[in-house]
Design a protein around this motif. Structure first.
Motif, PDB file in Angstrom:
ATOM      1  N   LEU A   1      63.660  10.880  41.511  1.00 32.13           N
ATOM      2  CA  LEU A   1      63.466   9.432  41.449  1.00 32.13           C
ATOM      3  C   LEU A   1      62.138   9.049  42.061  1.00 32.13           C
ATOM      4  O   LEU A   1      61.444   9.867  42.682  1.00 32.13           O
ATOM      5  CB  LEU A   1      64.620   8.680  42.136  1.00 32.13           C
ATOM      6  N   THR A   2      61.778   7.786  41.869  1.00 32.45           N
ATOM      7  CA  THR A   2      60.568   7.226  42.474  1.00 32.45           C
ATOM      8  C   THR A   2      60.937   5.964  43.231  1.00 32.45           C
ATOM      9  O   THR A   2      61.853   5.227  42.835  1.00 32.45           O
ATOM     10  CB  THR A   2      59.518   6.874  41.406  1.00 32.45           C
TER      11      THR A   2
ATOM     12  N   GLU B   1      66.663  -0.190  37.699  1.00 29.72           N
ATOM     13  CA  GLU B   1      65.991  -0.231  38.995  1.00 29.72           C
ATOM     14  C   GLU B   1      66.833  -1.059  39.948  1.00 29.72           C
ATOM     15  O   GLU B   1      67.417  -2.070  39.557  1.00 29.72           O
ATOM     16  CB  GLU B   1      64.592  -0.854  38.828  1.00 29.72           C
TER      17      GLU B   1
ATOM     18  N   THR C   1      63.254  12.121  46.036  1.00 28.10           N
ATOM     19  CA  THR C   1      61.882  12.006  45.537  1.00 28.10           C
ATOM     20  C   THR C   1      61.193  13.358  45.542  1.00 28.10           C
ATOM     21  O   THR C   1      60.515  13.746  44.582  1.00 28.10           O
ATOM     22  CB  THR C   1      61.091  11.000  46.394  1.00 28.10           C
TER      23      THR C   1
ATOM     24  N   GLY D   1      61.970  15.452  42.780  1.00 29.94           N
ATOM     25  CA  GLY D   1      61.484  14.967  41.490  1.00 29.94           C
ATOM     26  C   GLY D   1      62.501  14.186  40.693  1.00 29.94           C
ATOM     27  O   GLY D   1      62.346  14.018  39.473  1.00 29.94           O
TER      28      GLY D   1
ATOM     29  N   ASP E   1      59.360   2.384  44.683  1.00 30.58           N
ATOM     30  CA  ASP E   1      58.238   1.461  44.519  1.00 30.58           C
ATOM     31  C   ASP E   1      58.198   0.515  45.712  1.00 30.58           C
ATOM     32  O   ASP E   1      59.116  -0.279  45.920  1.00 30.58           O
ATOM     33  CB  ASP E   1      58.415   0.664  43.220  1.00 30.58           C
TER      34      ASP E   1
ATOM     35  N   ARG F   1      64.098   3.929  41.251  1.00 30.91           N
ATOM     36  CA  ARG F   1      64.552   4.186  39.892  1.00 30.91           C
ATOM     37  C   ARG F   1      64.515   5.676  39.641  1.00 30.91           C
ATOM     38  O   ARG F   1      63.792   6.404  40.327  1.00 30.91           O
ATOM     39  CB  ARG F   1      63.677   3.446  38.873  1.00 30.91           C
ATOM     40  N   LEU F   2      65.315   6.126  38.699  1.00 30.12           N
ATOM     41  CA  LEU F   2      65.267   7.537  38.332  1.00 30.12           C
ATOM     42  C   LEU F   2      63.951   7.839  37.640  1.00 30.12           C
ATOM     43  O   LEU F   2      63.427   7.020  36.881  1.00 30.12           O
ATOM     44  CB  LEU F   2      66.431   7.888  37.395  1.00 30.12           C
ATOM     45  N   ARG F   3      63.429   9.037  37.867  1.00 31.96           N
ATOM     46  CA  ARG F   3      62.201   9.464  37.206  1.00 31.96           C
ATOM     47  C   ARG F   3      62.535   9.799  35.749  1.00 31.96           C
ATOM     48  O   ARG F   3      63.494  10.517  35.475  1.00 31.96           O
ATOM     49  CB  ARG F   3      61.613  10.689  37.907  1.00 31.96           C
ATOM     50  N   LYS F   4      61.776   9.254  34.840  1.00 37.40           N
ATOM     51  CA  LYS F   4      61.997   9.498  33.400  1.00 37.40           C
ATOM     52  C   LYS F   4      61.544  10.893  33.023  1.00 37.40           C
ATOM     53  O   LYS F   4      60.587  11.427  33.556  1.00 37.40           O
ATOM     54  CB  LYS F   4      61.255   8.457  32.562  1.00 37.40           C
TER      55      LYS F   4
END
Length: 308
Positions: free
Chosen positions: A293-294, A255, A288, A291, A296, A305-308
């Motif tokens: 990353l997200t 992150e 985003t 789809g 916060d 951070r990258l989306r898991k």
């Protein structure tokens, strides 16, 4: 630790650790240029003259051809100058005066020094066309008898890593203090390699495994400007290219704060500038929506951070 109160280096810098880290990094893996495998002053002199304003990858074949044709300083001194200049032109090595000076210097080595190169930077400067930088490089790489090299790569590295002021005297002093005594050959090779493969104008700190990340002011702050990098280098791609940089960067870190991301992906990032937070949020918004990353916003500092 640095001891000189007037040193341009941070007062708490652990010089032993800094030196050890760089030398270990260099000795573990570096570009295998053939002139790095020799301590022959003639061969090193030729490589230094050829490398002036010419990309090193292009120099390799020319250097090997030159060595095959004139394998010793005596052979070059005996050559016809027009042949040397013709070789220079055929290999697109730039200003032909360099070929003339190299031929003249070979004659000086043979006539004035009995075919053996002088070993100090001061004596080497007596040779035609050999300035302070080339003299120091030959003394360092051939005889391990040089001073700390200071070129644009070294200036960029010390400016970024240790926040050395953009001043010629400060760069000279910092370079002297950093170099371990009696190790000019490995040290000058190593610090120039660092500037050539990791701390380039567009740095690749993590990808190249920069050994100075622990101490680096630029790596911590994210500000990678430098004396020879006042603004963003010429732009080759588009928003898509910067989106790719964001994804690669976040792939290396769990992150990161938004401003850290901005500084890492372009050297002219300024939070309130043209390429600042608004521009960066646009990139992150695209990623985003895809789809990938997200973001916060819940803490004091927004992070991604990258989306898991």
């Amino acid at each position: 630790m640095t001891e000189d109160a007037d040193s341009p280096l941070p007062p708490d810098l652990d010089l032993d650790a800094v030196r050890e880290a760089l030398i270990e990094w260099y000795e573990a893996d570096h570009r295998p240029f053939p002139w790095r495998e020799t301590d022959d002053a003639y061969e090193i002199h030729v490589s230094e003259v050829m490398s002036q304003q010419t990309q090193l990858d292009r120099v390799v074949s020319a250097w090997e051809d030159f060595r095959d044709r004139w394998p010793t300083v005596d052979a070059l001194a005996d050559a016809d100058r027009s042949d040397v200049v013709g070789f220079w032109t055929d290999h697109s090595l730039g200003y032909n005066n360099r070929a003339k000076y190299l031929h003249e210097a070979a004659g000086q080595v043979v006539d004035d020094y009995g075919g053996e190169y002088p070993e100090t930077p001061e004596e080497l400067q007596e040779l035609m066309g050999v300035g302070p930088y080339t003299a120091n490089a030959v003394a360092s790489f051939a005889f391990n008898n040089g001073n700390a090299v200071v070129d644009t790569n070294v200036e960029r590295v010390t400016y970024r890593a240790f926040d050395v002021p953009d001043d010629d005297d400060a760069f000279e002093q910092a370079a002297r203090e950093l170099m371990p005594e009696g190790e000019s050959r490995v040290w000058n090779n190593a610090i120039m390699e660092l500037g050539g493969v990791a701390c380039t104008k567009s740095p690749s700190c993590d990808e190249a495994g920069c050994p100075w990340r622990t101490w680096c002011h630029a790596y911590e702050s994210g500000d990678f400007t430098a004396p020879d990098v006042p603004t963003q280098p010429s732009f080759e791609g588009s928003r898509r290219q910067f989106r790719g940089r964001v994804v690669r960067l976040l792939g290396e870190h769990d992150e990161l704060a938004l401003d850290t991301i901005g500084h890492r992906i372009r050297v002219d990032y300024a939070p309130e500038g043209e390429h600042g937070r608004e521009w960066l949020r646009g990139l992150l918004s695209d990623l985003t929506e895809d789809g990938l990353l997200t973001v916060d916003e819940s803490g004091e500092t927004a992070t991604a951070r990258l989306r898991k």
